[in-house]
Design a protein around this motif. Sequence first.
Motif, PDB file in Angstrom:
ATOM      1  N   ASP A 166      73.107  10.104 -28.829  1.00  0.00           N
ATOM      2  CA  ASP A 166      71.927   9.780 -27.888  1.00  0.00           C
ATOM      3  C   ASP A 166      71.020   8.684 -28.434  1.00  0.00           C
ATOM      4  O   ASP A 166      70.783   8.555 -29.460  1.00  0.00           O
ATOM      5  N   GLN A 167      70.540   8.095 -27.398  1.00  0.00           N
ATOM      6  CA  GLN A 167      69.669   6.874 -27.650  1.00  0.00           C
ATOM      7  C   GLN A 167      67.943   7.421 -27.225  1.00  0.00           C
ATOM      8  O   GLN A 167      67.830   7.052 -26.434  1.00  0.00           O
ATOM      9  N   THR A 168      67.734   8.466 -28.163  1.00  0.00           N
ATOM     10  CA  THR A 168      66.465   8.868 -27.986  1.00  0.00           C
ATOM     11  C   THR A 168      65.520   8.546 -29.330  1.00  0.00           C
ATOM     12  O   THR A 168      66.176   8.592 -30.595  1.00  0.00           O
ATOM     13  N   LEU A 169      64.168   8.754 -29.208  1.00  0.00           N
ATOM     14  CA  LEU A 169      63.669   8.563 -30.441  1.00  0.00           C
ATOM     15  C   LEU A 169      63.844   9.931 -31.332  1.00  0.00           C
ATOM     16  O   LEU A 169      63.998   9.656 -32.608  1.00  0.00           O
ATOM     17  N   ALA A 170      64.026  10.985 -31.081  1.00  0.00           N
ATOM     18  CA  ALA A 170      64.621  12.200 -31.711  1.00  0.00           C
ATOM     19  C   ALA A 170      65.670  11.943 -32.593  1.00  0.00           C
ATOM     20  O   ALA A 170      65.977  12.218 -33.576  1.00  0.00           O
ATOM     21  N   ALA A 171      66.752  11.387 -31.716  1.00  0.00           N
ATOM     22  CA  ALA A 171      68.078  11.130 -32.324  1.00  0.00           C
ATOM     23  C   ALA A 171      67.971  10.092 -33.376  1.00  0.00           C
ATOM     24  O   ALA A 171      68.736  10.232 -34.456  1.00  0.00           O
ATOM     25  N   ARG A 172      67.017   9.144 -33.218  1.00  0.00           N
ATOM     26  CA  ARG A 172      67.057   8.216 -34.356  1.00  0.00           C
ATOM     27  C   ARG A 172      65.992   8.900 -35.330  1.00  0.00           C
ATOM     28  O   ARG A 172      66.275   8.481 -36.516  1.00  0.00           O
ATOM     29  N   ASP A 173      65.163   9.415 -35.130  1.00  0.00           N
ATOM     30  CA  ASP A 173      64.462  10.230 -36.393  1.00  0.00           C
ATOM     31  C   ASP A 173      65.626  11.120 -37.091  1.00  0.00           C
ATOM     32  O   ASP A 173      65.328  11.085 -38.466  1.00  0.00           O
ATOM     33  N   VAL A 174      66.489  11.837 -36.326  1.00  0.00           N
ATOM     34  CA  VAL A 174      67.565  12.546 -37.496  1.00  0.00           C
ATOM     35  C   VAL A 174      68.155  11.459 -38.056  1.00  0.00           C
ATOM     36  O   VAL A 174      68.526  11.801 -39.376  1.00  0.00           O
ATOM     37  N   LEU A 175      68.560  10.284 -37.678  1.00  0.00           N
ATOM     38  CA  LEU A 175      69.495   9.600 -38.170  1.00  0.00           C
ATOM     39  C   LEU A 175      68.739   8.964 -39.431  1.00  0.00           C
ATOM     40  O   LEU A 175      69.445   8.523 -40.589  1.00  0.00           O
ATOM     41  N   GLN A 176      67.479   8.475 -39.276  1.00  0.00           N
ATOM     42  CA  GLN A 176      66.625   8.260 -40.427  1.00  0.00           C
ATOM     43  C   GLN A 176      66.145   9.267 -41.446  1.00  0.00           C
ATOM     44  O   GLN A 176      65.329   8.833 -42.294  1.00  0.00           O
ATOM     45  N   GLY A 177      66.523  10.394 -41.095  1.00  0.00           N
ATOM     46  CA  GLY A 177      66.038  11.312 -41.969  1.00  0.00           C
ATOM     47  C   GLY A 177      64.775  11.998 -41.986  1.00  0.00           C
ATOM     48  O   GLY A 177      64.030  12.762 -42.792  1.00  0.00           O
ATOM     49  N   ARG A 178      64.014  11.722 -40.768  1.00  0.00           N
ATOM     50  CA  ARG A 178      62.714  12.108 -40.606  1.00  0.00           C
ATOM     51  C   ARG A 178      62.416  13.410 -39.704  1.00  0.00           C
ATOM     52  O   ARG A 178      61.274  14.171 -39.702  1.00  0.00           O
ATOM     53  N   MET A 179      63.680  13.859 -39.143  1.00  0.00           N
ATOM     54  CA  MET A 179      63.628  14.998 -38.481  1.00  0.00           C
ATOM     55  C   MET A 179      65.155  15.693 -38.657  1.00  0.00           C
ATOM     56  O   MET A 179      66.026  14.963 -38.802  1.00  0.00           O
ATOM     57  N   THR A 180      65.296  16.865 -38.743  1.00  0.00           N
ATOM     58  CA  THR A 180      66.455  17.824 -38.758  1.00  0.00           C
ATOM     59  C   THR A 180      66.942  17.680 -37.390  1.00  0.00           C
ATOM     60  O   THR A 180      66.377  17.753 -36.385  1.00  0.00           O
ATOM     61  N   ARG A 181      68.163  18.217 -37.319  1.00  0.00           N
ATOM     62  CA  ARG A 181      68.998  18.396 -35.971  1.00  0.00           C
ATOM     63  C   ARG A 181      68.346  19.482 -35.337  1.00  0.00           C
ATOM     64  O   ARG A 181      68.152  19.721 -33.786  1.00  0.00           O
ATOM     65  N   GLU A 182      67.997  20.618 -36.038  1.00  0.00           N
ATOM     66  CA  GLU A 182      67.148  21.930 -35.544  1.00  0.00           C
ATOM     67  C   GLU A 182      65.799  21.297 -34.830  1.00  0.00           C
ATOM     68  O   GLU A 182      65.450  21.756 -33.776  1.00  0.00           O
ATOM     69  N   GLU A 183      65.109  20.641 -35.448  1.00  0.00           N
ATOM     70  CA  GLU A 183      63.851  20.109 -35.263  1.00  0.00           C
ATOM     71  C   GLU A 183      64.080  19.277 -33.959  1.00  0.00           C
ATOM     72  O   GLU A 183      63.191  19.400 -33.086  1.00  0.00           O
ATOM     73  N   ALA A 184      64.983  18.432 -33.902  1.00  0.00           N
ATOM     74  CA  ALA A 184      65.183  17.493 -32.768  1.00  0.00           C
ATOM     75  C   ALA A 184      65.499  18.170 -31.457  1.00  0.00           C
ATOM     76  O   ALA A 184      65.326  17.975 -30.251  1.00  0.00           O
ATOM     77  N   ARG A 185      66.269  19.340 -31.607  1.00  0.00           N
ATOM     78  CA  ARG A 185      66.398  20.245 -30.386  1.00  0.00           C
ATOM     79  C   ARG A 185      65.205  20.730 -29.405  1.00  0.00           C
ATOM     80  O   ARG A 185      65.244  20.960 -28.400  1.00  0.00           O
ATOM     81  N   THR A 186      64.184  20.876 -30.147  1.00  0.00           N
ATOM     82  CA  THR A 186      62.949  21.267 -29.463  1.00  0.00           C
ATOM     83  C   THR A 186      61.724  20.242 -29.381  1.00  0.00           C
ATOM     84  O   THR A 186      60.566  20.612 -28.914  1.00  0.00           O
TER      85      THR A 186
END
Length: 278
Positions: A166-186
Amino acid sequence: MARIAAVTDQGRRRSNQDSHGSGVRSTSLGEVTLGVVCDGVGGLAQGEVASSTVVRAVERWFSETLDEVLAEPDEAGAASGEKDAAPAGAASAGDGICSQRVMDSLDNLVASANASILRYAAAHGGKMGTTLSALLCARGRFLAVQVGDSRVYHVTPTSARLVTEDQTLAARDVLQGRMTREEARTSDRRSVLLQAIGSQESILPIFYEGAYEPGDLFVLVSDGAWHLQEAAGITQAFSPLTEAGEKDLELACHRVIKRDLSLGEGDNLTILVVGPEG
């Protein structure tokens, strides 16, 4: 022969801004199968125009340009479909449907569609945009092109793997370690796109390639059809159907969408299943 099934649903939105397309044609590589899903960006004007414009452009490229691209000689002087030095099923990453010239041609297609939508939006006093997830399959190899957050899954009899990112802010945050995948889902950031065709001056499509086995399926979905499913739901719905016909695949699409709606999904939902020739 390839198997193709698709279902789209307006959901709880006032209009359906999703568009999808597909095709099968004989080429120098043998049978090539196309699938494409586009989702007009919510909050921007005429998302259905943007998404359908890109789908039609991809379908035209598939029917009118692909043969020419495959026939172009490479550095060694052979056309894409003429490289038979490698054993069957062992095509190199630069060969056939995954060749650099196919990717370059698709890159040009995206740039042209982006410019066309920008001109249309400027002439009509608004902003428009759409995601793009497109897939080409031939001779056991696939090539996916991605802009935005629609998705492509590769489904085998035992699993479903997400091909695109995904090309989204949440997906970028996950890749950069600022958010977990579970956090990104919501997270609200999962709906904020980093790029969309028609919404900015320059677009950089991302390409993914790989191999598939006879009977494998590819499932292309707009974000409304994966928010509540993710890979586990796609696996449960489609892995038992890798040998199924188009009617059963279509019924499975309806079941997935019905389940999403019952769980409260409010967005447009589109599912396109492609079972390429082995």
